[in-house]
Structures are given as C-alpha cells and as structure tokens.
Scaffold this motif. Structure first.
Motif, PDB file in Angstrom:
ATOM      1  N   GLY A   1      -8.323  15.628  -7.301  1.00 43.83           N
ATOM      2  CA  GLY A   1      -7.065  15.104  -6.798  1.00 43.83           C
ATOM      3  C   GLY A   1      -7.102  14.991  -5.289  1.00 43.83           C
ATOM      4  N   ILE A   2      -5.936  14.883  -4.679  1.00 47.23           N
ATOM      5  CA  ILE A   2      -5.824  14.782  -3.226  1.00 47.23           C
ATOM      6  C   ILE A   2      -5.663  16.201  -2.682  1.00 47.23           C
ATOM      7  CG2 ILE A   2      -4.603  13.698  -1.310  1.00 47.23           C
ATOM      8  CD1 ILE A   2      -3.385  11.757  -3.383  1.00 47.23           C
ATOM      9  N   GLU A   3      -6.689  16.706  -2.037  1.00 41.74           N
ATOM     10  CA  GLU A   3      -6.674  18.081  -1.550  1.00 41.74           C
ATOM     11  C   GLU A   3      -5.794  18.211  -0.305  1.00 41.74           C
ATOM     12  OE1 GLU A   3      -7.992  20.534  -3.097  1.00 41.74           O
ATOM     13  OE2 GLU A   3      -9.258  19.492  -4.570  1.00 41.74           O
ATOM     14  N   ALA A   4      -5.457  19.455   0.040  1.00 42.51           N
ATOM     15  CA  ALA A   4      -4.675  19.727   1.249  1.00 42.51           C
ATOM     16  C   ALA A   4      -5.401  19.167   2.465  1.00 42.51           C
ATOM     17  CB  ALA A   4      -4.453  21.229   1.402  1.00 42.51           C
ATOM     18  N   GLY A   5      -4.658  18.520   3.343  1.00 42.63           N
ATOM     19  CA  GLY A   5      -5.256  17.919   4.532  1.00 42.63           C
ATOM     20  C   GLY A   5      -5.840  16.546   4.293  1.00 42.63           C
ATOM     21  N   GLN A   6      -5.701  16.021   3.071  1.00 37.66           N
ATOM     22  CA  GLN A   6      -6.220  14.699   2.738  1.00 37.66           C
ATOM     23  C   GLN A   6      -5.065  13.768   2.351  1.00 37.66           C
ATOM     24  OE1 GLN A   6      -9.062  15.186  -0.442  1.00 37.66           O
ATOM     25  NE2 GLN A   6     -10.502  16.339   0.817  1.00 37.66           N
ATOM     26  N   PHE A   7      -5.368  12.469   2.280  1.00 40.69           N
ATOM     27  CA  PHE A   7      -4.418  11.514   1.735  1.00 40.69           C
ATOM     28  C   PHE A   7      -5.183  10.446   0.964  1.00 40.69           C
ATOM     29  CE2 PHE A   7      -5.576   9.541   5.767  1.00 40.69           C
ATOM     30  CZ  PHE A   7      -5.692   8.189   5.450  1.00 40.69           C
ATOM     31  N   GLN A   8      -4.479   9.735   0.111  1.00 42.87           N
ATOM     32  CA  GLN A   8      -5.077   8.668  -0.683  1.00 42.87           C
ATOM     33  C   GLN A   8      -4.158   7.461  -0.628  1.00 42.87           C
ATOM     34  OE1 GLN A   8      -8.121   8.525  -2.604  1.00 42.87           O
ATOM     35  NE2 GLN A   8      -7.489   6.395  -2.497  1.00 42.87           N
TER      36      GLN A   8
ATOM     37  N   THR B   1       0.844  -1.199   0.000  1.00 42.20           N
ATOM     38  CA  THR B   1       0.000   0.000   0.000  1.00 42.20           C
ATOM     39  C   THR B   1       0.874   1.242   0.000  1.00 42.20           C
ATOM     40  OG1 THR B   1      -1.747  -1.134   1.247  1.00 42.20           O
ATOM     41  CG2 THR B   1      -1.810   1.277   1.206  1.00 42.20           C
ATOM     42  N   ILE B   2       0.676   2.122  -0.974  1.00 40.44           N
ATOM     43  CA  ILE B   2       1.370   3.407  -0.989  1.00 40.44           C
ATOM     44  C   ILE B   2       0.400   4.477  -0.498  1.00 40.44           C
ATOM     45  CG2 ILE B   2       0.876   3.632  -3.477  1.00 40.44           C
ATOM     46  CD1 ILE B   2       3.286   5.532  -3.660  1.00 40.44           C
ATOM     47  N   LYS B   3       0.832   5.230   0.508  1.00 37.58           N
ATOM     48  CA  LYS B   3       0.016   6.282   1.104  1.00 37.58           C
ATOM     49  C   LYS B   3       0.553   7.628   0.658  1.00 37.58           C
ATOM     50  CE  LYS B   3      -1.507   8.115   5.582  1.00 37.58           C
ATOM     51  NZ  LYS B   3      -1.403   7.948   7.049  1.00 37.58           N
ATOM     52  N   VAL B   4      -0.312   8.470   0.089  1.00 37.31           N
ATOM     53  CA  VAL B   4       0.109   9.748  -0.485  1.00 37.31           C
ATOM     54  C   VAL B   4      -0.667  10.888   0.180  1.00 37.31           C
ATOM     55  CG1 VAL B   4       0.398  11.097  -2.605  1.00 37.31           C
ATOM     56  CG2 VAL B   4       0.524   8.584  -2.682  1.00 37.31           C
ATOM     57  N   PRO B   5      -0.020  11.663   1.070  1.00 35.11           N
ATOM     58  CA  PRO B   5      -0.663  12.853   1.635  1.00 35.11           C
ATOM     59  C   PRO B   5      -0.322  14.089   0.799  1.00 35.11           C
ATOM     60  CG  PRO B   5       1.346  12.393   2.824  1.00 35.11           C
ATOM     61  CD  PRO B   5       1.262  11.368   1.710  1.00 35.11           C
ATOM     62  N   SER B   6      -1.185  15.102   0.823  1.00 28.59           N
ATOM     63  CA  SER B   6      -0.902  16.384   0.173  1.00 28.59           C
ATOM     64  C   SER B   6      -0.344  17.338   1.211  1.00 28.59           C
ATOM     65  CB  SER B   6      -2.163  16.970  -0.473  1.00 28.59           C
ATOM     66  OG  SER B   6      -2.157  16.794  -1.866  1.00 28.59           O
ATOM     67  N   GLU B   7       0.883  17.832   0.997  1.00 31.80           N
ATOM     68  CA  GLU B   7       1.536  18.719   1.955  1.00 31.80           C
ATOM     69  C   GLU B   7       1.221  20.183   1.694  1.00 31.80           C
ATOM     70  OE1 GLU B   7       5.492  17.353   0.910  1.00 31.80           O
ATOM     71  OE2 GLU B   7       5.711  16.612   2.949  1.00 31.80           O
ATOM     72  N   LYS B   8       0.908  20.515   0.449  1.00 32.02           N
ATOM     73  CA  LYS B   8       0.726  21.909   0.059  1.00 32.02           C
ATOM     74  C   LYS B   8      -0.750  22.293   0.051  1.00 32.02           C
ATOM     75  CE  LYS B   8       3.173  23.206  -3.486  1.00 32.02           C
ATOM     76  NZ  LYS B   8       3.750  23.254  -4.847  1.00 32.02           N
ATOM     77  N   ASP B   9      -1.009  23.588  -0.179  1.00 30.05           N
ATOM     78  CA  ASP B   9      -2.386  24.060  -0.320  1.00 30.05           C
ATOM     79  C   ASP B   9      -2.837  23.910  -1.765  1.00 30.05           C
ATOM     80  OD1 ASP B   9      -2.662  24.733   2.347  1.00 30.05           O
ATOM     81  OD2 ASP B   9      -1.806  26.726   2.063  1.00 30.05           O
ATOM     82  N   LEU B  10      -2.367  22.867  -2.403  1.00 33.22           N
ATOM     83  CA  LEU B  10      -2.723  22.526  -3.776  1.00 33.22           C
ATOM     84  C   LEU B  10      -2.992  21.030  -3.839  1.00 33.22           C
ATOM     85  CD1 LEU B  10       0.103  24.461  -5.697  1.00 33.22           C
ATOM     86  CD2 LEU B  10      -2.316  25.068  -5.694  1.00 33.22           C
ATOM     87  N   PRO B  11      -3.875  20.600  -4.714  1.00 31.12           N
ATOM     88  CA  PRO B  11      -4.140  19.166  -4.803  1.00 31.12           C
ATOM     89  C   PRO B  11      -3.010  18.396  -5.480  1.00 31.12           C
ATOM     90  CG  PRO B  11      -5.443  20.369  -6.428  1.00 31.12           C
ATOM     91  CD  PRO B  11      -4.771  21.401  -5.580  1.00 31.12           C
TER      92      PRO B  11
END
Length: 254
Positions: A105-112, A49-59
């Motif tokens: 996409g993956i918004e800020a504060g989210q992960f996929q 499983t690869i977990k991808v969080p968004s660090e920026k205020d961009l998706p």
C-alpha cells in the motif's frame, strides 16, 4: 545567576518543542487527498489526477472516489500493484471508482497518484470530489467536508474562463484515443512507469466495487484542528520572545 541560567535553558527547550509541534501539525493538516486540476472548461474531456498521501504510521490500502453526479466518467489508467474497480447505478453510469493495493500500500511518508478521464458538464459549476481513504488497521478517513473544514473534499470549478483546460473532444471514436493518450502520459509522469495497457471505456467496464460498507468502518479523527494549530503558533512565538529576553538578561548580569 544559576537560577537565571536554568530558566533560560527551560525557555529555550520549551520553545524548540513548541515550534516542532507546530510544524508537525502543519504537515498533517496539509496532507489532504486532492483532485486536480482545480479548474476546467465545460464539456471538456479532462484528465483528472487524485493524489493520496498517507498521514499515519500505517499504509493506506484502499481509496474510493465518488464520481460527481454532473460528471460523466469515461476511462481510468491502470496502476501496477493496484486493483481498480468501478460501481454503476441503474442507468449504467459509473458512480464511484476504487483503487485497492494488491500488496503493501501507500506507506507513511509516501503518496500515490491515480489518473482518470471524465467529461465535464456543459454548464459552469462545481465538481465536489468525495474521497474515502482506508488504512491497514480498518479505519477510514472521509474527505467529504466543505472547504475550510478539517477533512475537506476537493473542488473543481467548471468555467469558460479556466486558465488551463483540456479542449472538448470530437464526437467520433477519435476522442477515446486522445483521452487514453493524455491519461497514459499523466500516469507515466506521476509513477515513473512505462505502460502501454489499453484503458477500458465506460461501456466495457465490468468490475464491481468491493462489498465493504463505508458506513460501518471506524472513523479516523483528525490529528489536530485549525484552532489548535494557530494557538500552538502563538504560544511558540511568545516562548521564543521570552527565551530571547531571558538570554539577554543573563548576558547583562554576567
């Protein structure tokens, strides 16, 4: 008395700001792209499983994962709203897999999370997972550094002593069904989506990777370094101590 009161307020406010800044830096530093499990058995058909969080205020709009040379990529689990493509070498082996958002996409504060199955090498060793995270502004973060660096890649240790690992699959068609079932279960738990889509095996993968050249994309610089975080913590602690002393002195004078 008035001067002491102003000084006390300044120290208190400064301490709060420094602590908040340190917490912010810590949250950014911990938001890495990771691949789990960290340990697995030799020759096992493992569900990764690869977990991808968004660090920026961009998706985050796209993620590309390089397949380690000593891992045999087998299957991936489709994710609703994401287009999955693979790239192969001349030997028809899958060398990378890309997940690209069809919208948003993956918004800020989210992960996929994205799930796939690979057959581990037969001997003990390490799998290094180089990942490339693309944002909507065209920037890309390369998670390819060694452990302890600012942008580290994940490592999976292949060892007979792995605490938890997927048993090696039999050499019949049954291993495809078993791997697919494990993958579907992992993805349902990660995304909350019930899917019965059939996962293609290696021989049936026909998609090609996007033509985007990762070498020409602008590199995203890390928000902070480990040294800055430590320095910020030390300054915050000192400021808190000084603030406490100032408050005590002010009360004594009163």
């Amino acid at each position: 008395m008035k001067t002491n009161s102003v000084f006390t307020k300044m120290i208190t406010i400064g301490s709060a700001v420094m602590v908040a800044g340190f917490l912010t830096f810590s949250s950014i530093a911990s938001a890495h792209v990771t691949v789990k499990p960290a340990q697995s058995m030799p020759s096992a058909w493992e569900t990764y499983t690869i977990k991808v969080p968004s660090e920026k205020d961009l998706p985050t709009t796209k993620v590309t994962l390089k397949v380690p040379e000593n891992l045999s990529f087998k299957q991936y689990q489709p994710v609703p709203g994401w287009k999955t493509t693979t790239e192969k070498n001349d030997a028809d082996e899958i060398t990378s897999i890309t997940w690209e958002a069809e919208s948003g996409g993956i918004e800020a504060g989210q992960f996929q999370q994205f799930v796939f199955v690979g057959e581990n090498p037969a001997k003990d060793g390490e799998l290094a997972w180089d990942a490339y995270q693309y944002y909507s502004d065209g920037s890309v973060v390369e998670w390819t550094g060694k452990e302890g660096s600012e942008l580290p890649h994940s490592i999976t240790t292949i060892t007979e002593n792995a605490a938890t690992a997927t048993p090696a699959a039999p050499t019949t068609d049954g291993h495809d069904a078993a791997a697919t079932e494990d993958t579907a279960t992992a993805t349902d738990e990660a995304t909350g989506t019930d899917t019965t889509a059939t996962t293609p095996a290696t021989g049936t993968t026909t998609d090609t990777a996007p033509s985007t050249d990762m070498n020409t994309m602008p590199m995203e610089q890390p928000a902070s370094s480990n040294g800055l975080q430590v320095t910020t913590l030390i300054i915050a602690i000192i400021a808190l101590v000084l603030g406490g002393v100032a408050v005590m002195n002010s009360r004594k004078r009163k």
